[in-house]
Design an enzyme around this catalytic site. Structure first.
Site, PDB file in Angstrom:
ATOM      1  N   HIS A  76       0.827  -1.222   0.000  1.00 49.00           N
ATOM      2  CA  HIS A  76       0.000   0.000   0.000  1.00 49.00           C
ATOM      3  C   HIS A  76       0.861   1.271   0.000  1.00 49.00           C
ATOM      4  O   HIS A  76       0.485   2.282   0.603  1.00 49.00           O
ATOM      5  CB  HIS A  76      -0.954   0.034   1.195  1.00 49.00           C
ATOM      6  CG  HIS A  76      -1.963  -1.071   1.205  1.00 49.00           C
ATOM      7  ND1 HIS A  76      -3.235  -0.929   0.700  1.00 49.00           N
ATOM      8  CD2 HIS A  76      -1.891  -2.346   1.636  1.00 49.00           C
ATOM      9  CE1 HIS A  76      -3.897  -2.063   0.841  1.00 49.00           C
ATOM     10  NE2 HIS A  76      -3.109  -2.944   1.405  1.00 49.00           N
ATOM     11  N   ASN A 149     -10.403  -2.794   2.336  1.00 49.11           N
ATOM     12  CA  ASN A 149     -10.048  -2.813   0.912  1.00 49.11           C
ATOM     13  C   ASN A 149     -11.296  -2.579   0.072  1.00 49.11           C
ATOM     14  O   ASN A 149     -12.410  -2.591   0.595  1.00 49.11           O
ATOM     15  CB  ASN A 149      -9.464  -4.180   0.537  1.00 49.11           C
ATOM     16  CG  ASN A 149      -7.986  -4.320   0.910  1.00 49.11           C
ATOM     17  OD1 ASN A 149      -7.297  -3.330   1.149  1.00 49.11           O
ATOM     18  ND2 ASN A 149      -7.518  -5.545   0.954  1.00 49.11           N
ATOM     19  N   HIS A 340      -4.127   1.068  11.939  1.00 48.62           N
ATOM     20  CA  HIS A 340      -3.929  -0.189  12.665  1.00 48.62           C
ATOM     21  C   HIS A 340      -5.296  -0.799  12.987  1.00 48.62           C
ATOM     22  O   HIS A 340      -6.085  -0.171  13.714  1.00 48.62           O
ATOM     23  CB  HIS A 340      -3.161   0.121  13.958  1.00 48.62           C
ATOM     24  CG  HIS A 340      -2.898  -1.078  14.813  1.00 48.62           C
ATOM     25  ND1 HIS A 340      -2.996  -2.371  14.353  1.00 48.62           N
ATOM     26  CD2 HIS A 340      -2.526  -1.176  16.105  1.00 48.62           C
ATOM     27  CE1 HIS A 340      -2.714  -3.207  15.324  1.00 48.62           C
ATOM     28  NE2 HIS A 340      -2.425  -2.514  16.406  1.00 48.62           N
TER      29      HIS A 340
HETATM   30 FE1  HDE Z   1      -2.679  -4.771   5.406  1.00 44.34          FE
HETATM   31  N1  HDE Z   1      -0.859  -4.028   5.867  1.00 44.34           N
HETATM   32  N2  HDE Z   1      -2.034  -6.611   5.932  1.00 44.34           N
HETATM   33  N3  HDE Z   1      -4.424  -5.604   4.748  1.00 44.34           N
HETATM   34  N4  HDE Z   1      -3.309  -3.010   4.788  1.00 44.34           N
HETATM   35  C1  HDE Z   1      -0.486  -2.751   5.709  1.00 44.34           C
HETATM   36  O1  HDE Z   1       0.625  -1.471   7.327  1.00 44.34           O
HETATM   37  C2  HDE Z   1      -0.958  -6.872   6.682  1.00 44.34           C
HETATM   38  C3  HDE Z   1      -4.776  -6.908   4.811  1.00 44.34           C
HETATM   39  C4  HDE Z   1      -4.564  -2.667   4.370  1.00 44.34           C
HETATM   40  O2  HDE Z   1      -3.314   3.527   3.900  1.00 44.34           O
HETATM   41  C5  HDE Z   1       0.845  -2.456   6.345  1.00 44.34           C
HETATM   42  O3  HDE Z   1       0.980   0.712   7.679  1.00 44.34           O
HETATM   43  C6  HDE Z   1      -0.917  -8.263   7.032  1.00 44.34           C
HETATM   44  C7  HDE Z   1      -6.176  -7.082   4.588  1.00 44.34           C
HETATM   45  C8  HDE Z   1      -4.605  -1.282   3.991  1.00 44.34           C
HETATM   46  O4  HDE Z   1      -1.716   3.339   5.386  1.00 44.34           O
HETATM   47  C9  HDE Z   1       1.216  -3.786   7.010  1.00 44.34           C
HETATM   48  C10 HDE Z   1      -2.011  -8.824   6.427  1.00 44.34           C
HETATM   49  C11 HDE Z   1      -6.666  -5.823   4.389  1.00 44.34           C
HETATM   50  C12 HDE Z   1      -3.317  -0.796   4.216  1.00 44.34           C
HETATM   51  C13 HDE Z   1       0.068  -4.667   6.618  1.00 44.34           C
HETATM   52  C14 HDE Z   1      -2.715  -7.782   5.752  1.00 44.34           C
HETATM   53  C15 HDE Z   1      -5.559  -4.913   4.482  1.00 44.34           C
HETATM   54  C16 HDE Z   1      -2.547  -1.893   4.722  1.00 44.34           C
HETATM   55  C17 HDE Z   1       1.853  -1.831   5.422  1.00 44.34           C
HETATM   56  C18 HDE Z   1      -2.423 -10.284   6.429  1.00 44.34           C
HETATM   57  C19 HDE Z   1      -8.105  -5.413   4.076  1.00 44.34           C
HETATM   58  C20 HDE Z   1      -2.819   0.600   3.957  1.00 44.34           C
HETATM   59  C21 HDE Z   1       1.955  -0.386   5.824  1.00 44.34           C
HETATM   60  C22 HDE Z   1      -2.826 -10.770   7.653  1.00 44.34           C
HETATM   61  C23 HDE Z   1      -9.010  -5.720   5.123  1.00 44.34           C
HETATM   62  C24 HDE Z   1      -3.141   1.513   5.097  1.00 44.34           C
HETATM   63  C25 HDE Z   1       1.148  -0.278   7.012  1.00 44.34           C
HETATM   64  C26 HDE Z   1      -2.680   2.908   4.764  1.00 44.34           C
HETATM   65  C27 HDE Z   1      -1.204  -1.786   5.110  1.00 44.34           C
HETATM   66  C28 HDE Z   1      -0.002  -5.935   7.025  1.00 44.34           C
HETATM   67  C29 HDE Z   1      -3.873  -8.014   4.991  1.00 44.34           C
HETATM   68  C30 HDE Z   1      -5.729  -3.501   4.289  1.00 44.34           C
HETATM   69  C31 HDE Z   1       2.570  -4.350   6.666  1.00 44.34           C
HETATM   70  C32 HDE Z   1       0.145  -8.951   7.862  1.00 44.34           C
HETATM   71  C33 HDE Z   1      -6.965  -8.396   4.617  1.00 44.34           C
HETATM   72  C34 HDE Z   1      -5.802  -0.525   3.455  1.00 44.34           C
HETATM   73  O5  HDE Z   1       1.257  -3.660   8.401  1.00 44.34           O
END
Ligand code: HDE
Length: 685
Positions: A76, A149, A340
């Site tokens: 992202h 998402n 978060h």
């Molecule tokens: Fe994320 N995801 N994600 N994700 N995600 C990040 O956090 C992660 C997942 C989503 O505009 C990271 O600050 C794991 C699902 C958005 O700043 C990180 C797993 C969904 C954004 C991270 C998922 C999301 C992130 C990278 C699997 C939809 C951007 C930078 C368990 C429900 C937020 C950050 C923004 C960002 C980890 C799966 C949505 C690495 C481990 C499912 C919208 O922490």
């Protein structure tokens, strides 16, 4: 609710005001506040001599510059955000005690960041990808982040697989290609070998993965969360954002061309809408399920690869988010915002979805490296609007000057302050879910059906949507070099629909799937098709193609009706300047055939000009119009423009309005523009 936590509606804006630095109104100083007398020349020993170490202003300026970049988000990275507010329509008191969901009409400040997932921070925005939809609610009880998402399911069921998924989709490590694209070997190798991804891939291959605008896509919390009310009763809940403008997409060829013509297409669209006062509106909906119904369905409600079909569990609309203010500074706000899923308020709680559980660890961890330490919550954009106090101290970039001797709990020196709060006083108490089981590294059998909902999605698509899915698969898998992976993908998706997989097999040159066991699901969910969403002319971008000696009698009412219907208009011609109509009216050119292209517009109106135009104008115009026609867009042509139209590939038929003069409210034109695409246009006859 704790009285010290009460804040007013404008609280976030007011808070941010204290951090806004209007440097441009003030004399330049160093970071120590010393007025600077010279900013063009470093201090040298003689005009042609060496620069001196003593030049503290030069060194401070250069050191700061050298450290300007921070690590981009691991996923992202490419995103854009805006401020706004959330207004509650209907009290959710019955289901949750969350303070911001109690009083109809109450408003909560929000900050919303949209993003692509795979590309790096400078990548193009219209790539085929999932879009992030992350909302921070600055509530009086603390920040609540709904980090979702634009697709309601996910690729994997357990967070432990996330690094693998992301490694597979990111550019391949040996040559760092391709950027921001899933059309390559490692991604499809991962998919074929991790079949829980089937449902998500159907969405990823659909038009949902190439949205027309951030303003025209749905948002989903994805996981099943909990609402908990004052009485301690819990309901399962799924969150939905529904865009007021309906759900619209690009066509794939167009999306790829926009990547070159305007890699900032989505952020520009959001920025300009808000600057123009066309505020962006999404309604918040919830699907609610009683605890006793947890096992009532043929899918597991904890499985993040499953939706709750809206026809079975309706979406209740409870409020509206309006994004109405662009950021002042993209780095300070959009880049430094830290979301978060674990930022919750009393009344909102988690479930045992194994993907959600893993996310609860990951998001703080990632901010520590990205934002350089544990004090990122003190950055203006991340600060809650209510006060926060605890015994955490020090660390990189600490801004708070904690006063006093005590930084531990429990204590007597400070009468045990900061003190914890009881549940009645607003303290967060985790929902006391009963958990029992053996420690195992395994997945529940109820998570093992990967194809039924993938087929439900397929069954729910209109004929053109199905065709787009087949074309998307053919493109993506056609980019895979390894023929064995191509075959594995085709064999996998025969479980969803054998006919679809056979067509893809033909397109990518592998064997038709053998021994397929196509899912037997016959149901469909109309809510999944974009065809069934709102269609409005509002904020559609129209290019008026025009030259000198244009028919002013036609242009004026056209402009009025289109603007009244909320469209935005660009006057496009061969070069900038003023054009004069037959009757002397003048119009200023906004863009030229060089600075824009049809892919940047939703619809065209061809006005033309004097009978004979230079060849270059005719060719540029034909190129513009042919492309829009190929992309199924509405095209209108004024009576004088017929000769120009004859030199294009455009044929009379759906979405083509020849001899078009608009009068009054221009309903026919507005309806045509609202329809957005005319899929039944026969391009090749
Ligand atoms: Fe994320 N995801 N994600 N994700 N995600 C990040 O956090 C992660 C997942 C989503 O505009 C990271 O600050 C794991 C699902 C958005 O700043 C990180 C797993 C969904 C954004 C991270 C998922 C999301 C992130 C990278 C699997 C939809 C951007 C930078 C368990 C429900 C937020 C950050 C923004 C960002 C980890 C799966 C949505 C690495 C481990 C499912 C919208 O922490």
């Amino acid at each position: 609710m704790n009285k010290d936590h009460q804040v007013d509606d404008n609280s976030k804006n007011k808070q941010l005001e204290t951090f806004r630095a209007r440097d441009y109104e003030n004399p330049m100083t160093t970071n120590q506040g010393l007025k600077v007398s010279e900013d063009e020349h470093s201090l040298k020993a003689g005009t042609r001599g060496p620069t001196l170490m003593e030049d503290f202003h030069f060194r401070e300026k250069m050191t700061h510059f050298d450290h300007e970049r921070i690590p981009e988000r691991v996923v992202h990275a490419r995103g854009y955000a805006a401020h706004g507010e959330f207004e509650l329509y209907e009290s959710m008191k019955k289901y949750t005690k969350a303070g911001f969901l109690q009083e109809p009409g109450s408003k909560t400040p929000v900050f919303t960041r949209f993003s692509t997932v795979a590309g790096s921070r400078g990548s193009a925005e219209t790539v085929r990808d999932v879009r992030g939809f992350a909302v921070k609610f600055y509530t009086e009880e603390g920040n609540y982040d709904l980090v979702g998402n634009n697709i309601p399911v996910f690729f994997i069921q357990d967070a432990i697989k996330f690094p693998d998924l992301v490694h597979a989709v990111k550019p391949e490590p040996h040559n760092e290609m391709p950027q921001a694209a899933s059309a390559h070997d490692t991604f499809w190798d991962f998919i074929a070998n991790n079949q829980e991804s089937a449902h998500m891939i159907m969405w990823h291959m659909s038009d949902r993965a190439i949205p027309r605008s951030f303003r025209m896509m749905e948002g989903f919390g994805v996981h099943t969360y909990r609402f908990v009310n004052e009485q301690g009763e819990s309901h399962f809940v799924k969150f939905h954002w529904k865009p007021k403008l309906g759900v619209h997409s690009l066509v794939w060829d167009e999306a790829q061309k926009i990547s070159g013509k305007d890699p900032d297409f989505h952020r520009r669209d959001l920025w300009e809408s808000i600057e123009n006062g066309d505020f962006v509106e999404f309604e918040l909906g919830v699907q609610l399920l009683e605890e006793k119904d947890e096992f009532k369905f043929d899918f597991d409600i904890l499985d993040p690869t499953k939706i709750w079909p809206e026809e079975q569990i309706p979406v209740k609309i409870i409020g509206k988010m309006t994004l109405n203010r662009n950021v002042d500074n993209v780095f300070a706000e959009t880049e430094q915002v830290a979301f978060h899923p674990g930022s919750v308020v009393p009344g909102i709680d988690f479930t045992n979805d194994p993907l959600l559980q893993g996310r609860l660890f990951s998001y703080t961890d990632t901010q520590l490296i990205r934002l350089g330490g544990p004090n990122f919550h003190e950055l203006p954009i991340n600060r809650p609007v209510c006060p926060f106090h605890n015994n955490q101290r020090d660390g990189y970039g600490r801004q708070t000057i904690n006063v006093g001797q005590v930084s531990y709990h429990k204590n007597s020196l400070a009468t045990n302050k900061p003190n914890t709060s009881s549940e009645q006083d607003g303290g967060y108490v985790h929902y006391q879910e009963k958990v029992e089981g053996r420690k195992v590294q395994a997945r529940s059998d109820s998570f093992k059906d990967h194809f039924s909902q993938a087929r439900l999605f397929w069954n729910s698509m209109s004929v053109p949507e199905k065709q787009h899915i087949i074309e998307a698969f053919s493109f993506e898998v056609g980019k895979v070099k390894d023929m064995n992976i191509r075959q594995q993908v085709v064999d996998m998706f025969a479980n969803v629909d054998t006919d679809m997989a056979t067509k893809v097999a033909q397109a990518v040159g592998v064997d038709a799937p053998k021994n397929a066991t196509q899912s037997t699901i016959t149901e469909s969910s109309p809510a999944l098709s974009q065809e069934n969403k709102a269609k409005l002319p509002h904020t559609r971008k129209v290019a008026v193609l025009i030259a000198d000696q244009f028919d002013d009698a036609v242009l004026e009412p056209f402009l009025k009706a289109s603007l009244d219907a909320g469209m935005s208009i660009d006057i496009v011609s061969e070069q900038f300047g003023k054009l004069t109509g037959k009757n002397g009216a003048t119009v200023e050119v906004d863009e030229t055939f060089l600075t824009v292209h049809s892919v940047l517009y939703d619809a065209l109106y061809i006005v033309g000009g004097q009978a004979k135009q230079p060849k270059k104008f005719e060719m540029d115009l034909a190129d513009f119009v042919n492309e829009a026609y190929m992309h199924f867009k509405p095209i209108g042509a004024a009576p004088d423009a017929q000769k120009l139209l004859d030199q294009t590939n455009v044929k009379p038929g759906p979405g083509v309005l020849t001899d078009l003069t608009v009068s009054g409210d221009g309903k026919q034109w507005a309806d045509t523009v609202a329809a957005h695409r005319f899929w039944d246009r026969k391009l090749y006859d």
